[in-house]
Design an enzyme around this catalytic site. Structure first.
Site, short mmCIF file in Angstrom:
data_model
loop_
_atom_site.label_atom_id
_atom_site.label_comp_id
_atom_site.label_asym_id
_atom_site.label_seq_id
_atom_site.Cartn_x
_atom_site.Cartn_y
_atom_site.Cartn_z
N LYS A 90 20.10 4.83 -31.93
CA LYS A 90 21.14 5.86 -31.96
C LYS A 90 22.44 5.29 -31.37
CE LYS A 90 17.88 9.67 -31.73
NZ LYS A 90 17.07 10.56 -30.92
N GLN A 106 16.36 13.00 -25.20
CA GLN A 106 15.26 12.47 -26.02
C GLN A 106 13.93 13.10 -25.61
OE1 GLN A 106 15.78 10.47 -28.61
NE2 GLN A 106 13.63 10.18 -29.12
N ASP A 146 21.37 18.05 -31.76
CA ASP A 146 19.98 18.05 -32.23
C ASP A 146 19.67 19.33 -33.02
OD1 ASP A 146 18.23 15.93 -31.78
OD2 ASP A 146 17.99 16.40 -29.66
#
Ligand code: GUN
Length: 295
Positions: free
Chosen positions: A52, A96, A119
């Site tokens: 990422k 995460q 997200d």
């Protein structure tokens, strides 16, 4: 059979995003910023986070990774999230998953400002998606990537029967809701199957568009697929393979060899849905930057 090439589409998309970032930098002197928090040392998560950050930098965004030890308290993590919520240079915040067991994942999801939740996990964003306000929410990156693939390949969806196998909050539920919307790329009749569905094949055989997000290697076999169906494989499963250097290889939730003889179009693993996920995360981060700056 048409191979839906997520690797190629994700490269096209990243080039488009880079062009937008370059143009906004010239116009405003500012660029989008994404902050990723990783707690602990899960090897798979470390690889995802590294990818990422790398992709973020490639397209000219500011990437910040905050690494926290495995014994971090929920209180400390929440405090950091509140600071990032108030930091005007941060447009996207991603924590995460999975998180260590002393931390409540839902409390963390709720703590992230919905306007920075790239997200798309916050209930406000998922709720807005369910209500069809796609231009005023963030869509979870994997389903959003699948939507982008269907659109770019001009796959006819209106009035088709889409069967989603899997009901996770990250993939199955947002995916099914996207396919249900009155959009050019969707407008389907939707069925969701899951681990307690008896005779899953009875449903999958009716699918014009079959989306497999089960997490079981080669679960969908040729006899479960209607001839001519479009098959989207979300699975990333490691199976042992002594012929490879690492001793394993990646396969999807769909038996590619068998199903490719029946389907009209299909995403491969790797190189299908996977590469789209990071690209859509960056698209969401750019969108957050545009909204914040009235662009
Ligand atoms: N872990 C695996 N995939 C994801 C993702 O898309 N977002 C977050 N936050 N954690 C993950």
């Amino acid at each position: 059979m048409l191979i839906i090439d997520g690797k190629k589409v994700s490269l096209d998309l990243k080039n488009e995003l880079k062009a937008s970032v370059d143009s906004y930098r010239a116009q405003t002197g500012k660029v989008p910023g994404l902050t990723v928090i990783i707690v602990g040392e899960d090897p798979a998560s470390q690889v995802y986070v590294r990818n990422k950050a790398k992709t973020c930098k490639e397209i000219g965004m500011i990437s910040t990774v905050i690494e926290m030890p495995a014994d971090t308290t929920e209180e400390h993590l929440l405090k950091t999230i509140h600071e990032l919520n108030n930091d005007l240079t941060v447009h996207g915040i991603l924590v995460q998953q999975p998180l260590p067991k002393q931390i409540d994942e839902f409390a963390v999801t709720l703590a992230i400002d919905p306007s920075k939740d790239v997200d798309g996990f916050h209930p406000e964003n998922l709720g807005r998606l369910v209500m069809g306000h796609l231009d005023k929410c963030f869509v979870s990156c994997t389903p959003y990537g699948i939507l982008e693939l269907l659109g770019r390949y001009n796959i006819a969806t209106k009035g088709k029967h889409c069967v989603v196998v899997g009901r996770s909050n990250i993939v199955g539920k947002p995916m099914a809701n996207l396919m249900l919307q009155k959009l050019k790329e969707t407008n389907c009749t939707v069925t969701i199957c899951h681990s307690a569905t008896p005779n899953i094949a009875e449903f999958t055989k009716q699918a014009d568009i079959l989306i497999a997000a089960i997490g079981k290697a080669k679960f969908i076999t040729a006899d479960m697929v209607k001839p001519g169906a479009v098959v989207i494989d979300v699975g990333i499963n490691r199976i042992e393979d002594s012929s490879t250097k690492s001793g394993y290889r990646l396969v999807g939730d769909v038996d590619y060899e068998g199903v490719s003889a029946v389907a009209s179009a299909m995403t491969p693993v790797p190189g299908g849905v996977g590469p789209m996920t990071i690209a859509m995360l960056l698209k969401n981060t750019l969108q957050s930057f545009q909204r914040t700056n009235g662009l």
